[in-house]
Scaffold this motif. Structure first.
Motif, PDB file in Angstrom:
ATOM      1  N   ALA A 190      -9.082  18.048 -20.752  1.00  0.00           N
ATOM      2  CA  ALA A 190      -9.803  16.773 -20.846  1.00  0.00           C
ATOM      3  C   ALA A 190     -10.578  16.696 -22.161  1.00  0.00           C
ATOM      4  CB  ALA A 190     -10.742  16.615 -19.656  1.00  0.00           C
ATOM      5  N   ILE A 191     -11.220  17.811 -22.533  1.00  0.00           N
ATOM      6  CA  ILE A 191     -11.974  17.824 -23.792  1.00  0.00           C
ATOM      7  C   ILE A 191     -11.023  17.622 -24.965  1.00  0.00           C
ATOM      8  CG2 ILE A 191     -13.469  19.204 -25.287  1.00  0.00           C
ATOM      9  CD1 ILE A 191     -14.515  20.617 -22.782  1.00  0.00           C
ATOM     10  N   ALA A 192      -9.851  18.289 -24.899  1.00  0.00           N
ATOM     11  CA  ALA A 192      -8.867  18.146 -25.982  1.00  0.00           C
ATOM     12  C   ALA A 192      -8.398  16.695 -26.089  1.00  0.00           C
ATOM     13  CB  ALA A 192      -7.687  19.075 -25.740  1.00  0.00           C
ATOM     14  N   GLU A 193      -8.251  16.015 -24.941  1.00  0.00           N
ATOM     15  CA  GLU A 193      -7.821  14.612 -24.970  1.00  0.00           C
ATOM     16  C   GLU A 193      -8.894  13.727 -25.594  1.00  0.00           C
ATOM     17  OE1 GLU A 193      -4.747  14.707 -21.172  1.00  0.00           O
ATOM     18  OE2 GLU A 193      -6.700  13.754 -20.926  1.00  0.00           O
ATOM     19  N   VAL A 194     -10.163  14.056 -25.333  1.00  0.00           N
ATOM     20  CA  VAL A 194     -11.245  13.287 -25.967  1.00  0.00           C
ATOM     21  C   VAL A 194     -11.234  13.530 -27.477  1.00  0.00           C
ATOM     22  CG1 VAL A 194     -13.735  12.951 -26.108  1.00  0.00           C
ATOM     23  CG2 VAL A 194     -12.660  13.263 -23.883  1.00  0.00           C
ATOM     24  N   LYS A 195     -11.009  14.790 -27.893  1.00  0.00           N
ATOM     25  CA  LYS A 195     -10.908  15.095 -29.327  1.00  0.00           C
ATOM     26  C   LYS A 195      -9.802  14.250 -29.962  1.00  0.00           C
ATOM     27  CE  LYS A 195     -12.251  19.988 -29.153  1.00  0.00           C
ATOM     28  NZ  LYS A 195     -11.656  21.326 -28.962  1.00  0.00           N
ATOM     29  N   ALA A 196      -8.642  14.229 -29.308  1.00  0.00           N
ATOM     30  CA  ALA A 196      -7.512  13.467 -29.854  1.00  0.00           C
ATOM     31  C   ALA A 196      -7.859  11.981 -29.928  1.00  0.00           C
ATOM     32  CB  ALA A 196      -6.273  13.684 -28.977  1.00  0.00           C
ATOM     33  N   ALA A 197      -8.592  11.486 -28.913  1.00  0.00           N
ATOM     34  CA  ALA A 197      -8.976  10.070 -28.906  1.00  0.00           C
ATOM     35  C   ALA A 197      -9.947   9.767 -30.039  1.00  0.00           C
ATOM     36  CB  ALA A 197      -9.590   9.703 -27.563  1.00  0.00           C
ATOM     37  N   VAL A 198     -10.859  10.708 -30.327  1.00  0.00           N
ATOM     38  CA  VAL A 198     -11.794  10.500 -31.445  1.00  0.00           C
ATOM     39  C   VAL A 198     -11.013  10.438 -32.759  1.00  0.00           C
ATOM     40  CG1 VAL A 198     -13.689  11.505 -32.756  1.00  0.00           C
ATOM     41  CG2 VAL A 198     -13.737  11.601 -30.270  1.00  0.00           C
ATOM     42  N   LEU A 199     -10.045  11.354 -32.928  1.00  0.00           N
ATOM     43  CA  LEU A 199      -9.272  11.375 -34.167  1.00  0.00           C
ATOM     44  C   LEU A 199      -8.439  10.107 -34.321  1.00  0.00           C
ATOM     45  CD1 LEU A 199      -8.025  15.066 -34.321  1.00  0.00           C
ATOM     46  CD2 LEU A 199      -9.732  13.979 -35.763  1.00  0.00           C
ATOM     47  N   ARG A 200      -7.858   9.634 -33.218  1.00  0.00           N
ATOM     48  CA  ARG A 200      -7.005   8.452 -33.264  1.00  0.00           C
ATOM     49  C   ARG A 200      -7.853   7.175 -33.354  1.00  0.00           C
ATOM     50  NH1 ARG A 200      -4.696   9.060 -28.710  1.00  0.00           N
ATOM     51  NH2 ARG A 200      -3.249  10.707 -29.241  1.00  0.00           N
ATOM     52  N   GLY A 201      -9.105   7.269 -32.927  1.00  0.00           N
ATOM     53  CA  GLY A 201      -9.975   6.098 -32.961  1.00  0.00           C
ATOM     54  C   GLY A 201      -9.980   5.320 -31.664  1.00  0.00           C
ATOM     55  N   LYS A 202      -9.034   5.623 -30.779  1.00  0.00           N
ATOM     56  CA  LYS A 202      -9.032   4.977 -29.468  1.00  0.00           C
ATOM     57  C   LYS A 202      -8.285   5.849 -28.458  1.00  0.00           C
ATOM     58  CE  LYS A 202      -5.011   2.087 -30.648  1.00  0.00           C
ATOM     59  NZ  LYS A 202      -3.970   2.786 -29.949  1.00  0.00           N
ATOM     60  N   PRO A 203      -8.616   5.712 -27.175  1.00  0.00           N
ATOM     61  CA  PRO A 203      -7.919   6.527 -26.164  1.00  0.00           C
ATOM     62  C   PRO A 203      -6.520   5.997 -25.888  1.00  0.00           C
ATOM     63  CG  PRO A 203      -9.472   5.040 -25.105  1.00  0.00           C
ATOM     64  CD  PRO A 203      -9.654   4.852 -26.581  1.00  0.00           C
ATOM     65  N   ASP A 204      -5.593   6.897 -25.554  1.00  0.00           N
ATOM     66  CA  ASP A 204      -4.248   6.428 -25.205  1.00  0.00           C
ATOM     67  C   ASP A 204      -4.180   6.131 -23.712  1.00  0.00           C
ATOM     68  OD1 ASP A 204      -4.504   9.141 -24.662  1.00  0.00           O
ATOM     69  OD2 ASP A 204      -2.337   9.492 -24.707  1.00  0.00           O
ATOM     70  N   VAL A 205      -4.564   4.889 -23.396  1.00  0.00           N
ATOM     71  CA  VAL A 205      -4.523   4.424 -22.013  1.00  0.00           C
ATOM     72  C   VAL A 205      -3.188   3.723 -21.799  1.00  0.00           C
ATOM     73  CG1 VAL A 205      -5.634   2.910 -20.339  1.00  0.00           C
ATOM     74  CG2 VAL A 205      -7.008   4.150 -22.017  1.00  0.00           C
ATOM     75  N   PRO A 206      -2.487   4.025 -20.688  1.00  0.00           N
ATOM     76  CA  PRO A 206      -1.189   3.374 -20.464  1.00  0.00           C
ATOM     77  C   PRO A 206      -1.345   1.857 -20.389  1.00  0.00           C
ATOM     78  CG  PRO A 206      -1.563   5.163 -18.892  1.00  0.00           C
ATOM     79  CD  PRO A 206      -2.838   4.965 -19.624  1.00  0.00           C
ATOM     80  N   LYS A 207      -0.332   1.136 -20.941  1.00  0.00           N
ATOM     81  CA  LYS A 207      -0.327  -0.329 -20.836  1.00  0.00           C
ATOM     82  C   LYS A 207      -0.122  -0.730 -19.375  1.00  0.00           C
ATOM     83  CE  LYS A 207       0.027  -1.802 -25.343  1.00  0.00           C
ATOM     84  NZ  LYS A 207      -0.649  -0.590 -25.840  1.00  0.00           N
ATOM     85  N   SER A 208      -0.658  -1.872 -19.040  1.00  0.00           N
ATOM     86  CA  SER A 208      -0.491  -2.349 -17.676  1.00  0.00           C
ATOM     87  C   SER A 208       0.966  -2.725 -17.436  1.00  0.00           C
ATOM     88  CB  SER A 208      -1.383  -3.564 -17.435  1.00  0.00           C
ATOM     89  OG  SER A 208      -1.144  -4.042 -16.132  1.00  0.00           O
ATOM     90  N   ASP A 209       1.527  -2.215 -16.320  1.00  0.00           N
ATOM     91  CA  ASP A 209       2.907  -2.587 -15.989  1.00  0.00           C
ATOM     92  C   ASP A 209       2.916  -3.552 -14.802  1.00  0.00           C
ATOM     93  OD1 ASP A 209       2.085  -0.850 -14.063  1.00  0.00           O
ATOM     94  OD2 ASP A 209       3.620   0.656 -14.418  1.00  0.00           O
ATOM     95  N   LEU A 210       1.757  -4.155 -14.545  1.00  0.00           N
ATOM     96  CA  LEU A 210       1.685  -5.115 -13.450  1.00  0.00           C
ATOM     97  C   LEU A 210       2.320  -6.426 -13.902  1.00  0.00           C
ATOM     98  CD1 LEU A 210      -1.998  -4.372 -12.481  1.00  0.00           C
ATOM     99  CD2 LEU A 210       0.046  -3.595 -11.287  1.00  0.00           C
ATOM    100  N   VAL A 211       2.906  -7.151 -12.929  1.00  0.00           N
ATOM    101  CA  VAL A 211       3.656  -8.364 -13.264  1.00  0.00           C
ATOM    102  C   VAL A 211       2.721  -9.425 -13.842  1.00  0.00           C
ATOM    103  CG1 VAL A 211       5.177 -10.161 -12.384  1.00  0.00           C
ATOM    104  CG2 VAL A 211       5.314  -7.827 -11.460  1.00  0.00           C
ATOM    105  N   SER A 212       1.617  -9.680 -13.191  1.00  0.00           N
ATOM    106  CA  SER A 212       0.664 -10.635 -13.743  1.00  0.00           C
ATOM    107  C   SER A 212      -0.744 -10.096 -13.565  1.00  0.00           C
ATOM    108  CB  SER A 212       0.792 -11.981 -13.033  1.00  0.00           C
ATOM    109  OG  SER A 212       0.464 -11.803 -11.664  1.00  0.00           O
ATOM    110  N   ALA A 213      -1.552 -10.332 -14.551  1.00  0.00           N
ATOM    111  CA  ALA A 213      -2.904  -9.800 -14.491  1.00  0.00           C
ATOM    112  C   ALA A 213      -3.881 -10.867 -14.003  1.00  0.00           C
ATOM    113  CB  ALA A 213      -3.338  -9.310 -15.868  1.00  0.00           C
TER     114      ALA A 213
END
Lengths: 147, 264
Positions: free
Chosen positions: B241-264
């Motif tokens: 989890a800490i490594a993922e936060v490090k990667a998110a800091v380096l990238r500038g944003k977290p890699d959150v999956p896109k919504s695959d729901l039909v309508s939001a």
């Protein structure tokens, strides 16, 4: 009259400083990967390939540094490894030393690293294979032939 | 009637062998600021079953031998996160550590978790721990006001599922060698709880939290020693989890999956 207070940690309210911890961390990963290749390549060429460790003498070093490839290789290895090691020592010092001792240690690490890098670079770039050739050095024949 | 009698007889045969019990020695690091300058190790012999837990042993000592022994416990079933302590040098919950999993031929050493101010016996001051927890803003920050609920896809929920399991027992943070020497470091638990919201697709304050953790005492102090992952009683992959936060800091944003729901 109302005063507008910028939200805490909004980018406008804080001058952007260089984040040494972040870049230091990134440097360790990148230089680490490069050093893996550089160091083991160096060890293989010097200790295993050909005659192995018995081949190392003044002429061997002179021969390597006659090739710009090895000049670049050794320079890269020198800079990357020394800064990598110094940064590691810096983080250790920050972890375990406090107050004056920390300052003294950090200063010592910085100075010794700069001195070693400069000295190493000086040797690589001002290396003269014909040094002492007149007195019958290792490469006397080659150097006199060259004129 | 006859049937129930048979069942009773089957479930409790009179000649069943008594359950084997063992005498276990516990060496507990006691400290009472009124009488002690330094913590001292005190040993206790307790009669225990293999299925007992360290918490049961502590109860037996407190209730039958020495009532002055102090420790925290609340639910006693691994949910409240009150009874994290160092058992044989490893951070564990006393209520989840079974006697049968320990080597009882040797004494069992029990002490308070390290890195936080010791108050009494097995009790430490948790305030510095909770202070850094509060600092990462561990609450959902979303601007819109949906009619019913904030919809999230299965994949989006899965993204931060691991870090929702934290019970704030401080076993991870107090197992971290960086935290031992530098109490200013946020520590694994605070980063885990920041991760839980940074990677939540419904949350809008990921940038603020990444900025907080990008500080000098933030994620870059982590040396990936994996003590935290080993200590976590909920099995959270803390170092990951800490490594993922490090990667998110380096990238500038977290890699959150896109919504695959039909309508939001």
């Amino acid at each position: 009259m109302t005063a507008t207070i910028p939200a805490p940690r909004s980018s406008s309210s804080r001058p952007r400083k260089v984040n040494w911890e972040k870049w230091g961390w990134l440097y360790m990963r990148i230089s680490g990967v490069l050093l893996l290749v550089l160091v083991f390549g160096h060890l293989f060429v010097n200790l295993v390939a050909g005659d192995g460790v018995h081949a190392i003498d003044f002429a061997f070093v002179a021969g390597k540094w006659a090739d710009p490839f090895w000049v670049v290789w050794d320079t890269l290895m020198l800079w990357l490894a020394l800064i990598h090691g110094a940064n590691g020592m810096r983080t250790l010092t920050n972890d375990y030393a406090r107050g004056r001792l920390r300052k003294v240690l950090l200063g010592a690490i910085l100075v010794s690293t700069i001195v070693l890098i400069l000295l190493g670079s000086l040797v690589i770039f001002t290396f003269d294979p014909c040094i002492g050739a007149a007195q019958g050095g290792d490469l006397a024949q080659f150097c006199t032939a060259k004129g | 009637m006859a049937e129930s009698a048979v069942l009773e007889g089957a479930s409790a045969p009179a000649d069943e062998a008594p359950i084997e019990s063992f005498t276990v020695t516990l060496i507990i690091r006691r400290f009472d600021s009124e009488f002690d300058d330094e913590p001292r190790w005190v040993d206790y012999d307790v009669e225990l079953f293999a299925t007992d837990r360290i918490l049961d042993a502590l109860h037996k000592i407190k209730w039958e031998q020495d009532g002055s022994l102090s420790f925290r416990r609340s639910c006693a079933h691994g949910v409240c996160g009150s009874d994290a302590m160092r058992i044989n040098g490893r951070n564990r919950l006393a209520c989840k550590t079974l006697i049968k999993d320990l080597d009882i031929s040797k004494p069992i050493y029990v002490e308070a978790i390290k890195g936080l101010p010791l108050e009494k016996d097995l009790i430490v001051d948790m305030e510095p721990f909770f202070a850094s927890y509060r600092e990462v803003q561990p609450f959902l920050q979303a601007s819109g006001k949906p009619e019913k609920e904030r919809i999230q896809s299965v994949a989006q929920r899965e993204r931060f599922d691991d870090t929702t399991k934290c019970i704030l027992c401080a076993a991870c943070t107090s197992s971290c060698p960086v935290f031992w020497t530098d109490g200013q470091y946020f520590g694994p638990a605070a980063i885990v709880n920041a991760h839980r919201f940074i990677f939540d697709s419904r949350d809008e304050a990921a940038q603020v939290r990444l900025d907080i953790l990008n500080d000098k005492e933030g994620v870059w102090r982590c040396r990936t020693t994996f003590n935290c992952s080993e200590a976590c009683p909920r099995g959270i992959e803390v170092t990951k989890a800490i490594a993922e936060v490090k990667a998110a800091v380096l990238r500038g944003k977290p890699d959150v999956p896109k919504s695959d729901l039909v309508s939001a």
